[in-house]
Design a protein around this motif. Structure first.
Motif, PDB file in Angstrom:
ATOM      1  N   LEU A  80       0.819  -1.205   0.000  1.00  0.00           N
ATOM      2  CA  LEU A  80       0.000   0.000   0.000  1.00  0.00           C
ATOM      3  C   LEU A  80       0.860   1.265   0.000  1.00  0.00           C
ATOM      4  O   LEU A  80       0.412   2.302  -0.469  1.00  0.00           O
ATOM      5  N   CYS A  81       2.076   1.141   0.492  1.00  0.00           N
ATOM      6  CA  CYS A  81       2.882   2.340   0.705  1.00  0.00           C
ATOM      7  C   CYS A  81       3.069   3.142  -0.573  1.00  0.00           C
ATOM      8  O   CYS A  81       3.002   4.361  -0.551  1.00  0.00           O
ATOM      9  N   LEU A 127       1.202   3.641  -2.916  1.00  0.00           N
ATOM     10  CA  LEU A 127       0.019   4.395  -3.308  1.00  0.00           C
ATOM     11  C   LEU A 127      -0.024   5.750  -2.625  1.00  0.00           C
ATOM     12  O   LEU A 127      -0.594   6.697  -3.149  1.00  0.00           O
ATOM     13  N   ALA A 128       0.617   5.819  -1.493  1.00  0.00           N
ATOM     14  CA  ALA A 128       0.660   7.097  -0.798  1.00  0.00           C
ATOM     15  C   ALA A 128       1.476   8.119  -1.573  1.00  0.00           C
ATOM     16  O   ALA A 128       1.421   9.300  -1.312  1.00  0.00           O
ATOM     17  N   ILE A 133       1.052   8.920  -4.587  1.00  0.00           N
ATOM     18  CA  ILE A 133       0.202   9.707  -5.477  1.00  0.00           C
ATOM     19  C   ILE A 133      -0.593  10.658  -4.609  1.00  0.00           C
ATOM     20  O   ILE A 133      -1.637  10.325  -4.088  1.00  0.00           O
ATOM     21  N   GLU A 134      -0.045  11.848  -4.446  1.00  0.00           N
ATOM     22  CA  GLU A 134      -0.615  12.724  -3.440  1.00  0.00           C
ATOM     23  C   GLU A 134      -1.368  13.918  -3.986  1.00  0.00           C
ATOM     24  O   GLU A 134      -2.059  14.597  -3.265  1.00  0.00           O
ATOM     25  N   ARG A 151      -3.417  11.997  -9.468  1.00  0.00           N
ATOM     26  CA  ARG A 151      -4.473  10.995  -9.401  1.00  0.00           C
ATOM     27  C   ARG A 151      -5.257  10.961 -10.709  1.00  0.00           C
ATOM     28  O   ARG A 151      -5.558   9.929 -11.237  1.00  0.00           O
ATOM     29  N   PHE A 210      -3.281   9.372 -13.465  1.00  0.00           N
ATOM     30  CA  PHE A 210      -3.278   7.918 -13.389  1.00  0.00           C
ATOM     31  C   PHE A 210      -4.543   7.334 -14.039  1.00  0.00           C
ATOM     32  O   PHE A 210      -4.481   6.399 -14.828  1.00  0.00           O
ATOM     33  N   GLU A 211      -5.689   7.907 -13.718  1.00  0.00           N
ATOM     34  CA  GLU A 211      -6.941   7.385 -14.282  1.00  0.00           C
ATOM     35  C   GLU A 211      -7.010   7.596 -15.795  1.00  0.00           C
ATOM     36  O   GLU A 211      -7.471   6.740 -16.518  1.00  0.00           O
ATOM     37  N   TYR A 214      -4.917   5.060 -17.416  1.00  0.00           N
ATOM     38  CA  TYR A 214      -5.566   3.745 -17.354  1.00  0.00           C
ATOM     39  C   TYR A 214      -6.645   3.619 -18.431  1.00  0.00           C
ATOM     40  O   TYR A 214      -6.683   2.638 -19.180  1.00  0.00           O
ATOM     41  N   ARG A 251      -5.217   1.096 -21.455  1.00  0.00           N
ATOM     42  CA  ARG A 251      -5.293  -0.289 -20.964  1.00  0.00           C
ATOM     43  C   ARG A 251      -5.455  -1.295 -22.108  1.00  0.00           C
ATOM     44  O   ARG A 251      -4.897  -2.375 -22.076  1.00  0.00           O
ATOM     45  N   HIS A 289      -2.152  -5.284 -15.014  1.00  0.00           N
ATOM     46  CA  HIS A 289      -2.331  -4.867 -13.622  1.00  0.00           C
ATOM     47  C   HIS A 289      -0.980  -4.514 -12.991  1.00  0.00           C
ATOM     48  O   HIS A 289      -0.818  -3.473 -12.355  1.00  0.00           O
ATOM     49  N   PHE A 315       0.367  -1.289 -14.228  1.00  0.00           N
ATOM     50  CA  PHE A 315      -0.263  -0.117 -13.615  1.00  0.00           C
ATOM     51  C   PHE A 315       0.194   0.090 -12.167  1.00  0.00           C
ATOM     52  O   PHE A 315       0.220   1.214 -11.679  1.00  0.00           O
ATOM     53  N   ILE A 316       0.546  -0.981 -11.487  1.00  0.00           N
ATOM     54  CA  ILE A 316       1.123  -0.808 -10.150  1.00  0.00           C
ATOM     55  C   ILE A 316       2.464  -0.063 -10.280  1.00  0.00           C
ATOM     56  O   ILE A 316       2.748   0.872  -9.531  1.00  0.00           O
ATOM     57  N   ALA A 370       1.706   3.519 -10.978  1.00  0.00           N
ATOM     58  CA  ALA A 370       1.250   4.212  -9.761  1.00  0.00           C
ATOM     59  C   ALA A 370       2.438   4.583  -8.870  1.00  0.00           C
ATOM     60  O   ALA A 370       2.494   5.666  -8.307  1.00  0.00           O
TER      61      ALA A 370
END
Lengths: 226, 170
Positions: free
Chosen positions: B2-3, B5-6, B8-9, B14, B17-18, B21, B25, B47, B50-51, B54
């Motif tokens: 999870l770290c 993901l933090a 992307i602040e 954000r 990223f979308e 995607y 994709r 997937h 994309f990780i 991110a």
């Protein structure tokens, strides 16, 4: 002698040719699987909730849940459920993995809502899709006064990992509205607690991550209703 | 897990990223499928790609021309990693390289020489000399060590020089 400029020039030409090649390739006719959509939904949802995740990280709160496609560490305890149930729990050195079996019922829906929250808390953000839901509630600006609730469909082969990174948690079996689950209480005040349960009739998993007491968390959980 | 993901602040990152995607994709799936020839593995590759995106969103330049090539490169590289992992699990003998797409058209001698390099070397030279990433950034994007990146760059340059000499490009 090859200079950096020469390599850059060759790389630019190669890159252009690569793009041109793929622009002329017919895209694969493909409908992304629901498993992929769920994993991506979760990824996008994590991206959408950076504040909570930053707070969790800074608090060393490292009990988290995400969909995984495989487990990579050695199992030392597998707790198999009775044959008629549809999930098993495997305890690993640094995570607890739930694996699901069976298909969701045709009448299943995710039309649930949180109908009770502790006084003073309010909805900060929510992420709602056809296959999953997540919401962040908070009281004031202290990350410890917040909770994240998520639910999503699960299908055969899906795995959800509660990653503990070796931190210690006390695990207690609980029932939420008749469905079995687990409460993971951190022995360290800096780490949050997790309440995890599964509606086996609809193949929906829920988890609630917060610093609240079991009593409050169970009350929130029991009041997640259609 | 999870770290990252933090990292992307900002709202901008954000939404970047979308957008990436939604826009890429399908292309990335097609690229991955051509390597893996299996839809489930190709989805895993998308997937995982994309990780990686991110984790590194702050260094992804969303200029469209540049982004298309970068997404192709990341998807292909991730798919090759999965291919190699699967091959190891199946105890299949690893080939040094995986068939590259035939870009053929309009490649002059210098770009043709670069195309002949092994996949990993080619990818790293692209990231370094075309996209302008430094060794640390490339290491993060490809999930290898910066030392490894430096070694691969060195080997790639030696090999490229050989090809240039053979083709009389120098």
């Amino acid at each position: 002698m090859i200079t950096d400029e020469m390599i850059a020039e060759a790389a630019a030409k190669y890159n252009d040719a690569l793009i041109q090649y793929w622009q002329n390739v017919e895209m694969e006719e493909h409908e992304f699987s629901s498993k992929f959509e769920r994993k991506m939904c979760r990824l996008i949802w994590k991206v959408k909730f950076p504040y909570m995740h930053k707070a969790l990280k800074s608090a060393a709160c490292i009990l988290i849940a995400f969909l995984i496609s495989f487990a990579s560490v050695m199992t030392f305890n597998v707790e198999a459920r009775a044959a008629f149930t549809r999930w098993i729990r495997e305890v690993y050195e640094d995570s607890i993995v739930y694996e699901f079996f069976g298909e969701k019922s045709e009448t299943a829906s995710l039309d649930y809502r949180v109908t009770w929250i502790p006084e003073g808390y309010e909805l900060v953000e929510e992420f709602d899709t056809e296959i999953s839901y997540a919401a962040l509630y908070q009281k004031g600006n202290d990350y410890k006064e917040g909770f994240v609730v998520e639910w999503s469909y699960v299908e055969s082969g899906d795995k959800i990992a509660l990653v503990t990174y070796g931190e210690e948690y006390q695990c207690e079996d609980i029932y939420i509205n008749g469905y079995r689950g687990s409460f993971y209480k951190s022995i360290n005040d800096n780490n949050s607690n997790i309440l995890f349960w599964v509606n086996e009739d609809e193949m929906v998993e829920y988890h609630l991550n917060s610093y609240l007491s079991l009593e409050d968390m169970a009350k929130i959980a029991e009041n997640i209703k259609k | 897990m999870l770290c990252y993901l933090a990292m992307i602040e900002t709202e901008e990152e954000r939404s970047k990223f979308e957008k990436i995607y939604i826009q890429y994709r399908r292309l990335m799936y097609t690229v991955a499928f051509r390597v893996l020839n299996n839809s489930e593995d190709a989805e895993d590759a998308v997937h995982t790609a994309f990780i990686r995106i991110a984790k590194n969103i702050e260094i992804i330049n969303d200029d469209v021309g540049s982004l298309t090539g970068l997404m192709i490169t990341i998807a292909r590289n991730t798919a090759i990693d999965i291919y190699r992992k699967r091959s190891k699990q199946a105890t299949v003998e690893l080939t040094d390289d995986i068939e590259a797409p035939n870009t053929e058209t309009n490649l002059d001698e210098s770009a043709g020489c670069l195309e002949k390099l092994p996949e990993r070397q080619k990818t790293i030279l692209l990231l370094k000399y075309h996209y302008g990433y430094n060794n640390d950034e490339i290491a993060k994007l490809l999930e290898i060590t910066p030392t490894n990146v430096a070694k691969i760059v060195y080997r790639a340059k030696v090999k490229l020089r050989e090809y240039y000499e053979k083709e009389d490009v120098l």
